[in-house]
Motif scaffolding. Structure first.
Motif, short mmCIF file in Angstrom:
data_model
loop_
_atom_site.label_atom_id
_atom_site.label_comp_id
_atom_site.label_asym_id
_atom_site.label_seq_id
_atom_site.Cartn_x
_atom_site.Cartn_y
_atom_site.Cartn_z
N ASN A 120 0.83 -1.20 0.00
CA ASN A 120 0.00 0.00 0.00
C ASN A 120 0.87 1.25 0.00
OD1 ASN A 120 -2.35 -1.51 0.09
ND2 ASN A 120 -2.54 -1.39 2.32
N SER A 123 2.32 1.83 -3.44
CA SER A 123 1.30 2.34 -4.36
C SER A 123 1.01 3.81 -4.11
CB SER A 123 0.01 1.53 -4.22
OG SER A 123 0.20 0.19 -4.59
N ASN A 124 0.93 4.18 -2.84
CA ASN A 124 0.57 5.55 -2.49
C ASN A 124 1.71 6.54 -2.73
OD1 ASN A 124 -2.01 4.80 -1.64
ND2 ASN A 124 -1.33 4.37 0.45
N LYS A 268 1.01 1.66 7.04
CA LYS A 268 0.05 0.84 6.29
C LYS A 268 -1.07 1.68 5.66
CE LYS A 268 -2.70 -0.51 10.36
NZ LYS A 268 -3.16 -1.68 11.16
N SER A 269 -1.34 2.83 6.24
CA SER A 269 -2.38 3.70 5.68
C SER A 269 -1.84 5.08 5.31
CB SER A 269 -3.53 3.86 6.69
OG SER A 269 -3.07 4.40 7.91
#
Length: 313
Positions: A120, A123-124, A268-269
């Motif tokens: 993630n 990707s971000n 993770k976020s």
């Protein structure tokens, strides 16, 4: 060691909730009948500490190199005060917890999901990673690589009380857990929030502090290395035997240990937007509120991990 607020009063009553003889790292007993426990509103304690004057002290983040040295000097003094003191560390290992990011204290889901969390992140931050030369197969697999060594690294960073170089560490040594003397020549540095103090290697505090608190441009061109060397020399000046090869190995392992925690829990976020929203929050790690800090940290983690992998092959 006196870099802590003076304690004027400490009293508590947790009878029925916590056994005085219970090890601090013992997992909770899930079979306990919670309804049979005493009313939590009738349990608790008082802790009255010295008030720290804003006229003499300041909290700041990020820190300059000189400010970081003030913090590392205080850390070295803490570590030197219990250096290889087996009797004291044995007591500490029974009665204190582990560092905030120690693998033993973390939710197992963090490590189990670290590959997805890293995916993630990639990707971000694809554009930023590409701009920093980080969009490589080796780094895209960083989550998998960290996961494969996580248990080993954690064990290497978690000494027993009778191990060489073991000491008491702060365990959550971020910039905002330190009050810096405005005039360091007359006003001592003061640490706060010792809830994660434990038996460990001092480099755990050093690794977290440097990457939590110092800007990437100050760490470049030997800045990071100068801080590590400053800490090692300060320890030696305080009478602690810490060979350079051992110290640097402990530092690299501690960086990897901190990276495992960050990748599985904090990143993770993470997105460029969330980092921008947090950019002025001094209590949050630089590597979670500054994209340049995060990109530099990834490079450092990959370099140290590559060295470990190379040595193993």
């Amino acid at each position: 060691f006196d870099a802590a607020p003076e304690c004027y009063y400490a009293q508590y009553d947790f009878d029925g909730w916590i056994d005085e003889e219970e090890d601090a790292t013992t997992p909770a007993d899930i079979s306990v009948d919670k309804d049979a426990l005493p009313d939590p509103l009738e349990k608790g304690g008082w802790l009255i500490l010295e008030c720290i004057s804003a006229d003499k002290h300041v909290q700041d983040s990020p820190l300059s190199i000189d400010q970081a040295k003030q913090c590392l000097k205080a850390a070295a003094e803490l570590h030197a005060s219990a250096w290889e003191d087996q009797e004291f560390l044995d007591k500490a290992s029974r009665e204190l917890s582990r560092a905030a990011f120690n693998l033993q204290m973390r939710n197992p889901k963090e490590l189990a999901g670290i590959e997805g969390a890293w995916g993630n992140f990639c990707s971000n931050f694809e554009d930023d990673m590409k701009a920093n030369g980080l969009w490589t197969e080796q780094i895209l697999n960083l989550g998998k690589r960290i996961k494969s060594v996580a248990d080993h690294v954690s064990k290497e960073c978690t000494p027993s009380p009778n191990d060489r170089y073991a000491t008491i560490i702060h365990g959550d040594y971020k910039a905002m857990n330190v009050f810096l003397g405005i005039d360091p020549s007359t006003t001592p540095t003061i640490m706060i929030d010792m809830a994660s103090a434990s038996c460990g290697f001092g480099m755990s505090d050093v690794a977290m502090h440097i990457h939590h608190a110092v800007n990437p441009e100050d760490l470049d061109d030997g800045g990071e290395e100068s801080l590590v060397e400053f800490y090692i020399q300060t320890l030696r000046d305080l009478g602690c035997d810490y060979p350079a090869d051992v110290a640097h190995r402990h530092y690299q392992l501690s960086v990897l240990d901190y990276a495992r925690f960050f990748m599985g829990r904090m990143w993770k976020s993470a997105t460029p937007k969330t980092m921008a929203q947090k950019k002025d929050n001094e209590n949050i790690a630089n590597i979670n509120r500054s994209v340049p800090s995060a990109m530099r940290f990834v490079k450092v983690v990959d370099r140290y991990l590559s060295e470990m992998e190379g040595a193993a092959n």
